[in-house]
Design a protein around this motif. Sequence first.
Motif, mmCIF file in Angstrom:
data_model
loop_
_atom_site.group_PDB
_atom_site.id
_atom_site.type_symbol
_atom_site.label_atom_id
_atom_site.label_comp_id
_atom_site.label_asym_id
_atom_site.label_seq_id
_atom_site.Cartn_x
_atom_site.Cartn_y
_atom_site.Cartn_z
ATOM 1 N N GLU A 127 -23.441 -8.142 93.191
ATOM 2 C CA GLU A 127 -22.730 -8.426 91.948
ATOM 3 C C GLU A 127 -21.248 -8.135 92.159
ATOM 4 O O GLU A 127 -20.866 -7.387 93.074
ATOM 5 N N GLN A 128 -20.430 -8.705 91.301
ATOM 6 C CA GLN A 128 -19.017 -8.347 91.296
ATOM 7 C C GLN A 128 -18.863 -7.139 90.377
ATOM 8 O O GLN A 128 -18.540 -7.256 89.212
ATOM 9 N N TRP A 129 -19.076 -5.961 90.950
ATOM 10 C CA TRP A 129 -19.150 -4.741 90.159
ATOM 11 C C TRP A 129 -17.766 -4.342 89.632
ATOM 12 O O TRP A 129 -16.768 -4.422 90.342
ATOM 13 N N ASP A 130 -17.747 -3.899 88.374
ATOM 14 C CA ASP A 130 -16.515 -3.348 87.810
ATOM 15 C C ASP A 130 -16.340 -1.892 88.228
ATOM 16 O O ASP A 130 -15.221 -1.442 88.495
ATOM 17 N N TYR A 131 -17.441 -1.154 88.225
ATOM 18 C CA TYR A 131 -17.387 0.271 88.552
ATOM 19 C C TYR A 131 -18.470 0.614 89.573
ATOM 20 O O TYR A 131 -19.585 0.062 89.536
ATOM 21 N N VAL A 132 -18.160 1.558 90.426
ATOM 22 C CA VAL A 132 -19.159 2.227 91.254
ATOM 23 C C VAL A 132 -19.099 3.709 90.902
ATOM 24 O O VAL A 132 -18.020 4.313 90.863
ATOM 25 N N SER A 133 -20.247 4.265 90.648
ATOM 26 C CA SER A 133 -20.343 5.679 90.269
ATOM 27 C C SER A 133 -20.843 6.499 91.441
ATOM 28 O O SER A 133 -21.767 6.111 92.151
ATOM 29 N N LEU A 134 -20.216 7.675 91.616
ATOM 30 C CA LEU A 134 -20.625 8.615 92.646
ATOM 31 C C LEU A 134 -20.942 9.964 92.015
ATOM 32 O O LEU A 134 -20.440 10.288 90.933
ATOM 33 N N GLN A 135 -21.740 10.753 92.718
ATOM 34 C CA GLN A 135 -22.106 12.083 92.233
ATOM 35 C C GLN A 135 -22.594 12.913 93.406
ATOM 36 O O GLN A 135 -22.934 12.367 94.456
ATOM 37 N N GLN A 136 -22.627 14.220 93.221
ATOM 38 C CA GLN A 136 -23.174 15.099 94.246
ATOM 39 C C GLN A 136 -24.593 15.501 93.849
ATOM 40 O O GLN A 136 -24.937 15.542 92.659
ATOM 41 N N ALA A 137 -25.429 15.772 94.863
ATOM 42 C CA ALA A 137 -26.789 16.253 94.599
ATOM 43 C C ALA A 137 -26.725 17.579 93.840
ATOM 44 O O ALA A 137 -25.826 18.404 94.072
ATOM 45 N N SER A 138 -27.689 17.795 92.974
ATOM 46 C CA SER A 138 -27.596 18.911 92.033
ATOM 47 C C SER A 138 -27.452 20.289 92.685
ATOM 48 O O SER A 138 -26.659 21.107 92.204
ATOM 49 N N PRO A 139 -28.152 20.628 93.773
ATOM 50 C CA PRO A 139 -27.961 21.977 94.330
ATOM 51 C C PRO A 139 -26.533 22.209 94.827
ATOM 52 O O PRO A 139 -26.066 23.342 94.872
ATOM 53 N N LEU A 140 -25.844 21.108 95.182
ATOM 54 C CA LEU A 140 -24.486 21.199 95.727
ATOM 55 C C LEU A 140 -23.417 20.805 94.705
ATOM 56 O O LEU A 140 -22.232 20.798 95.037
ATOM 57 N N SER A 141 -23.838 20.506 93.498
ATOM 58 C CA SER A 141 -22.920 19.932 92.517
ATOM 59 C C SER A 141 -21.780 20.864 92.144
ATOM 60 O O SER A 141 -20.729 20.419 91.688
ATOM 61 N N GLY A 142 -21.968 22.157 92.309
ATOM 62 C CA GLY A 142 -20.913 23.115 92.009
ATOM 63 C C GLY A 142 -20.266 23.699 93.248
ATOM 64 O O GLY A 142 -19.537 24.693 93.150
ATOM 65 N N GLN A 143 -20.515 23.105 94.412
ATOM 66 C CA GLN A 143 -19.963 23.609 95.663
ATOM 67 C C GLN A 143 -18.981 22.587 96.222
ATOM 68 O O GLN A 143 -19.355 21.634 96.918
ATOM 69 N N PHE A 144 -17.717 22.796 95.908
ATOM 70 C CA PHE A 144 -16.700 21.796 96.218
ATOM 71 C C PHE A 144 -16.584 21.529 97.710
ATOM 72 O O PHE A 144 -16.290 20.400 98.131
ATOM 73 N N ASP A 145 -16.815 22.518 98.530
ATOM 74 C CA ASP A 145 -16.706 22.304 99.979
ATOM 75 C C ASP A 145 -17.631 21.187 100.455
ATOM 76 O O ASP A 145 -17.335 20.510 101.451
ATOM 77 N N SER A 146 -18.747 21.010 99.743
ATOM 78 C CA SER A 146 -19.694 19.961 100.134
ATOM 79 C C SER A 146 -19.205 18.560 99.762
ATOM 80 O O SER A 146 -19.780 17.567 100.207
ATOM 81 N N TYR A 147 -18.155 18.487 98.946
ATOM 82 C CA TYR A 147 -17.612 17.195 98.521
ATOM 83 C C TYR A 147 -16.639 16.615 99.565
ATOM 84 O O TYR A 147 -16.551 15.391 99.719
#
Length: 772
Positions: free
Chosen positions: A111-131
């Motif tokens: 598709e001609q996407w308007d947006y792509v969404s990204l996220q971190q896995a929940s155990p790492l979601s608060g660990q910025f170094d993993s980003y």
Amino acid sequence: MFRIIRFLLIIGLAIGPGYLANAHSQQDTLKVLAIGNSFSQDAVEQYLYELAVAAGKPIVIGNMYIGGAPLSLHWENARADKAAYSYRKIGVDGTKITQEKVSILEALRDEQWDYVSLQQASPLSGQFDSYIEPLTALYHYLDSATGGSIKYIWHQTWAYAANSTHPGFANYHTNQEEMYHAIMNASGKAAELVPIDLLVPCGTAIQNARTSFIGDNLTRDGYHLDLYIGRFVAACTWFEALFGQQAPVAHYRPDSVSVAQAEVARQAAHAAVQRPFSVTGISVARQPNMVLILSDDHAFQAIGAYGQQLVQTPNIDRIADEGVRFDGAYVTNSICGPSRATLLTGKYSHKNGFKDNETSTFDHGQGLFVKGLQEVGYQTAWIGKQHLGNSPQGFDYYSILPGQGAYYNPDFINTGGEREHVEGYVTNIITDKAEAWLDSRDPDEPFCLIIGHKATHRVWLPDTADFGRYDGIDFPLPETFYDDYGGRKAAAAQEMSIAKDLRMGYDLKMESVADASRRGAIERMNTEQRQKFDAYYQPIFADISAQNLSGHELAEWKYQRYMRDYLSTAASMDRNIGRILDYLDANGLAENTLVIYLSDQGFYLGEHGWFDKRFMYEESFRTPMVARLPGTITPGSVAEGFVLNTDIAPTLLQLAGAAIPSDMQGSSILPLFSNPDTTIRDAIYYHYYENGEHAVSPHFGVRNDRYKLIRFYKRVDAWELFDLKEDPREMHNLYGKQGYDDITAAMKSLLLSQIGKFEDDEAAAIMGLASY
């Protein structure tokens, strides 16, 4: 090249709504692709499309799913162009397509996407170094693959439930608040790494919703969102972030989400979009109050709303007219105490421990739905007949009848065990007490009031105001009144026949003044009550004594007397139900109060020649049930699908936003409130245990939309099979008949599956099952 909006975050400094609500205001189709895991599944695969449709916003939604996938795995898959994803897509017309083994590049080209969404896995979601490494690399890959034609969403995920057992919770010292703040910090810093055009703050929306009456009940396992309200909060957040307007919850909400819950979702999402990194308390939406009116032995065929034209039940009918009538409501064990135990626990008799009235003792210490309501702030009360011992639990206040109670001048056991004697007629007194409790409660907190009526239990003693109410009506005999019970051994062995077992004195009050005085129910009457009683019944006794009837004439005369006393007893109950409805109206409570009326089971009004209940035949298996909740239940609707008395507990807990214990065996019927055509089960299971009064043989069985299979044991060892389409009155036992082998086998298979589902060990042993 489109303008990239970058944002820098310092925790505590809210980002303005103009940035967050980067609204897609044009009417062209918005296309959003999420690259995520089960948390993106929770957020975008349910309800977002429906909200967009309700708002007239065309949308295409894609989700690249790998369970538990972190950013690092997405980057590895992208770099290797690995076809590792389940690609779930919702088209503009709502069509859902799933393709397995799809690569990120393939999805980007779909598709001609308007947006792509990204996220971190929940155990790492608060660990910025993993980003840092994978997010930067993935961004550059996507930007290159699309030629800079897409915008980027950061999907801010949520903290686990406080009681979560997810191993990743240890990263945050199993502390929900710590995890939430860590997610806020990391998701804010994500914008320092790559250009983020839109933030979808689901993590804050969920945390906002946790401040409401729903509490910490937004996940189904401690981390994945609840399939209904949890996912709806996330969908509302996505909708507002994408379109720059609040979610249209007045026009769409899932069937299992109440009006109050939907309002929480809207407010939680809106506050999160406005203030994405700080929690906002949600307090406007209020939990609905609950009034559950439970009668005893009241037959559905005695109610106007169910088609009875000779009987007046205007107040029960009013609930049906202003709400929903359940035509497929059934019980799991048709007898008084066990039915109430099932209602309170949401479990079958073999699981809650109260199988019969003769040998069982109810354990009030087990899980009861009222205890769950108390945990989320409800005031609870039971007033009237409970029939489960004299020491209730889970109620802030109770005033219950000891045992079966008395119709006239009854005793009550009040909170703490104090006994009280009250002059008057029991149905009126119960309502007086209910109104007094409603007057005394805290008006700022929600309540659940259960009103347990003695009516219409044997023996049938009407209020003096209702003596003779139906004397001018000759009730037509049911078609099965002279049933000969051919082919049905258990039915032939019973002792609940109007002709043989309905007693002239005890049941029908046809005895001398002196003999009546020896009856405990009559002896309780005061002088005025007794004078009215004698003035009404003694002339009838004199007349029938003079007639000297026998045979069919006597049986039919007894039937008329039975019906007149039974229905006159019910008249006071209906009148008092009207008092409760009027109280709710007069005190401004009607609009936010769920009212449910039901009986503990059905009852025979001459069908098969009987009174009483117990059998799995329709008249006692099926129970009347009507419900009203303005704004949630469509007035005048009819739900024909199967519901059970096990369903009351999880329904009320879900409506209140309370946790539903995993051992409850019922299902919430909240979906039927919004959509009465919903089906929540295809079959219903029944087990009756008592092997005493009325000589009804214990039995268990299963019913589906056409057939019913029953297995009798102990007194009678027999099977029965009925075709309810061709034989709705259950007169012709087809078990063992030629041509029914396949149907019998199918129904036995269904019975075995139900026995296993509900873990009924006794039935399993009788069926010869070593295991489920």
